[in-house]
Design an enzyme around this catalytic site. Structure first.
Site, short mmCIF file in Angstrom:
data_model
loop_
_atom_site.label_atom_id
_atom_site.label_comp_id
_atom_site.label_asym_id
_atom_site.label_seq_id
_atom_site.Cartn_x
_atom_site.Cartn_y
_atom_site.Cartn_z
N ASN A 188 -9.05 2.80 11.22
CA ASN A 188 -8.79 2.56 9.80
C ASN A 188 -10.12 2.09 9.20
O ASN A 188 -10.50 0.94 9.35
CB ASN A 188 -7.70 1.50 9.64
CG ASN A 188 -7.33 1.27 8.19
OD1 ASN A 188 -8.02 1.75 7.28
ND2 ASN A 188 -6.27 0.53 7.96
N ARG B 38 -6.65 6.85 9.67
CA ARG B 38 -5.85 6.58 8.48
C ARG B 38 -6.63 7.10 7.27
O ARG B 38 -7.79 6.75 7.06
CB ARG B 38 -5.64 5.07 8.34
CG ARG B 38 -4.83 4.76 7.12
CD ARG B 38 -5.13 3.42 6.56
NE ARG B 38 -4.34 3.21 5.35
CZ ARG B 38 -4.57 2.22 4.51
NH1 ARG B 38 -5.53 1.37 4.73
NH2 ARG B 38 -3.83 2.10 3.44
N HIS C 235 1.62 3.72 1.50
CA HIS C 235 2.30 3.03 2.62
C HIS C 235 3.20 4.00 3.39
O HIS C 235 4.14 3.56 4.06
CB HIS C 235 3.23 1.88 2.12
CG HIS C 235 2.52 0.67 1.62
ND1 HIS C 235 3.02 -0.10 0.61
CD2 HIS C 235 1.37 0.08 2.02
CE1 HIS C 235 2.20 -1.11 0.36
NE2 HIS C 235 1.19 -1.03 1.21
N LEU D 275 7.21 -5.22 1.96
CA LEU D 275 6.77 -6.34 1.13
C LEU D 275 5.69 -7.13 1.86
O LEU D 275 5.99 -7.95 2.74
CB LEU D 275 7.96 -7.27 0.81
CG LEU D 275 9.23 -6.59 0.26
CD1 LEU D 275 10.33 -7.63 0.01
CD2 LEU D 275 8.94 -5.82 -1.02
N ARG E 152 -1.49 -7.47 -7.73
CA ARG E 152 -1.28 -6.33 -8.64
C ARG E 152 -0.06 -6.58 -9.52
O ARG E 152 0.96 -7.09 -9.06
CB ARG E 152 -1.05 -5.04 -7.85
CG ARG E 152 -2.27 -4.56 -7.09
CD ARG E 152 -1.98 -3.18 -6.49
NE ARG E 152 -3.01 -2.78 -5.56
CZ ARG E 152 -2.80 -2.49 -4.28
NH1 ARG E 152 -1.58 -2.55 -3.76
NH2 ARG E 152 -3.79 -2.13 -3.51
N ARG F 282 3.45 -17.62 1.27
CA ARG F 282 3.69 -18.89 1.97
C ARG F 282 3.28 -20.08 1.10
O ARG F 282 4.01 -21.05 0.97
CB ARG F 282 2.89 -18.94 3.28
CG ARG F 282 3.61 -18.28 4.41
CD ARG F 282 2.72 -18.12 5.60
NE ARG F 282 1.61 -17.22 5.28
CZ ARG F 282 0.89 -16.57 6.18
NH1 ARG F 282 1.13 -16.76 7.44
NH2 ARG F 282 -0.07 -15.76 5.82
N ILE G 61 5.89 -10.40 4.13
CA ILE G 61 6.93 -11.16 3.44
C ILE G 61 8.32 -10.71 3.89
O ILE G 61 9.18 -11.51 4.24
CB ILE G 61 6.78 -11.00 1.90
CG1 ILE G 61 5.41 -11.50 1.44
CG2 ILE G 61 7.91 -11.73 1.17
CD1 ILE G 61 5.07 -11.18 -0.02
N GLU H 221 1.71 0.17 11.41
CA GLU H 221 1.09 1.38 10.87
C GLU H 221 0.17 2.05 11.88
O GLU H 221 0.09 3.28 11.95
CB GLU H 221 0.36 1.06 9.56
CG GLU H 221 1.36 0.67 8.48
CD GLU H 221 0.75 0.17 7.19
OE1 GLU H 221 0.34 1.01 6.39
OE2 GLU H 221 0.68 -1.05 7.00
P1 AMP Z 1 0.88 -8.34 4.86
O1 AMP Z 1 0.07 -7.76 3.73
O2 AMP Z 1 1.97 -7.42 5.33
O3 AMP Z 1 0.05 -8.90 5.97
O4 AMP Z 1 1.67 -9.60 4.23
C1 AMP Z 1 0.98 -10.69 3.67
C2 AMP Z 1 2.01 -11.55 2.93
O5 AMP Z 1 3.04 -11.95 3.86
C3 AMP Z 1 1.43 -12.85 2.34
O6 AMP Z 1 1.96 -13.05 1.05
C4 AMP Z 1 1.97 -13.91 3.28
O7 AMP Z 1 2.14 -15.13 2.65
C5 AMP Z 1 3.30 -13.32 3.67
N1 AMP Z 1 3.80 -13.96 4.88
C6 AMP Z 1 3.37 -13.81 6.15
N2 AMP Z 1 4.08 -14.62 6.98
C7 AMP Z 1 4.97 -15.27 6.19
C8 AMP Z 1 5.99 -16.24 6.43
N3 AMP Z 1 6.21 -16.70 7.64
N4 AMP Z 1 6.71 -16.69 5.36
C9 AMP Z 1 6.46 -16.23 4.13
N5 AMP Z 1 5.54 -15.31 3.84
C10 AMP Z 1 4.81 -14.84 4.84
#
Ligand code: AMP
Length: 393
Positions: free
Chosen positions: A7, A90, A179, A206, A238, A282, A329, A380
């Site tokens: 990637n 990718r 995605h 998400l 965004r 978080r 998320i 992915e």
């Molecule tokens: P990603 O782009 O898929 O890596 O997701 C990133 C998002 O996932 C960020 O907003 C993080 O805060 C959220 N995230 C990761 N772990 C957790 C968790 N245990 N609780 C809440 N949000 C999380």
């Protein structure tokens, strides 16, 4: 077969080596800040992680270092780079040319170049990765896996914008969706869990970026991202959907250029823009729990947008078997999943709070619910490795 997944971003290369068809990860890592004074290199294999700081001038040097690490006598996992049977790349934008993954040849490279005007940050960087890889692995087959590919089954009435039709032909203005490797992977995993060869599923990816897809019998019939990843859900930074007239209105009011406004909508909006605290869910949850109203509002807006999309995609699908959550998320946050799915019993959606709060449960709806609520971890890189292996085996 050993499959290397690459990637390649504008200043980074993420890589992973899989043993296929077992899907086991042999090694993985990341090079960041290529071209800067100091680049960060990470390499992990057999539970050992190496981190190096060194200057890496360009992607070719980056790929050479990756191959050196992979064949290192102490921590390497290969004797020779030619043990790599195929490489999966990718690629962000495949336009209308690619409905699935393909072997990369000169025609494919030309098409990726052609679609660079739709994805000026990503496609050129993806091509740099392909070229850098070719220098060391001249005879190894390479496969392009497109973020847009899985969504190319959308019907015309879903992918067109109601602008003069000629703009579609002349400027390629339509919804492409992104995605795709994630939506496809989690859909296939969900079908295995449900024990069905095919199903109608709404997949909610998400993460920091977010998108939803309506998948009917294995085919995407609608998705929330559009010509670019800006459309659709509220994301980390965004805005997602908004009245397009806001663009011209703000440009007049603020006297900003197209690039400046584009940056505001892509990098300063979303959860960050509303909360003025963070793009990270978080942090926002922590702040909400301390009583911060802006954090609470940002989370509420985020969840409300997802709910609206789920509602519209249930209508688009006509019959929904499952609603699936994935991404940082979607996989980790029971609170957000609950806000998105609560009080919808009338529509056959019933959350089981205990299951929703238990890690590792893949189905968190009540047994009585008509529609299954699911959590499936996305991967992915593995999705790319599976496609690459299937094409090259
Ligand atoms: P990603 O782009 O898929 O890596 O997701 C990133 C998002 O996932 C960020 O907003 C993080 O805060 C959220 N995230 C990761 N772990 C957790 C968790 N245990 N609780 C809440 N949000 C999380």
């Amino acid at each position: 077969m050993k499959v290397l997944v690459i990637n390649s971003g504008s200043s980074s290369i993420k890589y992973q080596v899989f043993q296929m068809p077992e899907s086991s990860v042999l090694a993985k890592g990341l090079i960041e800040r290529i071209g800067e004074e100091k680049s960060n290199v990470k390499y992990s294999a057999s539970d050992e992680t190496i981190e190096i700081e060194t200057k890496i001038a360009n992607h070719e040097d980056g790929m050479s270092l990756i191959f050196k690490l992979l064949t290192d006598s102490k921590n390497g996992i290969l004797k020779d780079v030619n043990e790599i049977g195929s490489v999966g790349h990718r690629i962000v934008h495949g336009g209308e040319a690619f409905t699935g993954s393909v072997i990369i040849d000169d025609n494919v490279v030309a098409k990726i170049e052609e679609y660079s005007d739709l994805s000026p940050l990503h496609n050129p960087a993806n091509l740099t990765g392909i070229n850098a890889c070719k220098k060391s692995l001249q005879d190894t087959p390479m496969v392009g896996c497109f973020d847009t590919g899985f969504h190319q089954t959308m019907p015309e009435h879903a992918y067109l914008y109601a602008l003069p039709y000629e703009y579609y032909k002349k400027y390629k203005v339509r919804r492409y969706g992104f995605h795709g490797t994630s939506h496809k992977y989690v859909y296939n995993e969900a079908c295995k869990i449900l024990g069905k060869p095919n199903a109608n599923i709404i997949t909610c990816h998400l993460g920091n970026g977010g998108s939803i897809a309506a998948i009917k019998d294995g085919k995407c019939i609608d998705t929330s991202m559009g010509l670019t990843p800006l459309e659709g859900l509220i994301m980390g930074t965004r805005s997602g959907d908004m009245d397009p007239a806001i663009v011209t209105y703000l440009m007049d009011k603020m006297n900003v250029t197209t690039k400046e406004l584009n940056d505001i909508m892509n990098k300063k909006s979303g959860l960050l823009g509303i909360s003025a605290i963070s793009n990270d869910m978080r942090t926002l949850i922590e702040e909400k729990d301390k009583g911060n109203k802006k954090a609470e509002l940002a989370i509420k807006m985020f969840c409300y947008r997802v709910r609206k999309y789920i509602g519209s995609y249930m209508i688009a699908l006509e019959k929904t078997d499952a609603i699936l959550f994935t991404g940082g998320i979607g996989e980790n946050n029971p609170f957000v999943r609950k806000w998105i799915t609560e009080n919808l019993e009338f529509y056959g959606i019933e959350v089981d709070d205990k299951k929703n709060n238990t890690r590792g449960e893949s189905i968190f709806s009540k047994d009585s619910a008509k529609i299954k609520l699911m959590v499936v971890s996305t991967d992915e890189e593995l999705s790319i490795a599976i496609d690459t292996y299937n094409i090259c085996k």
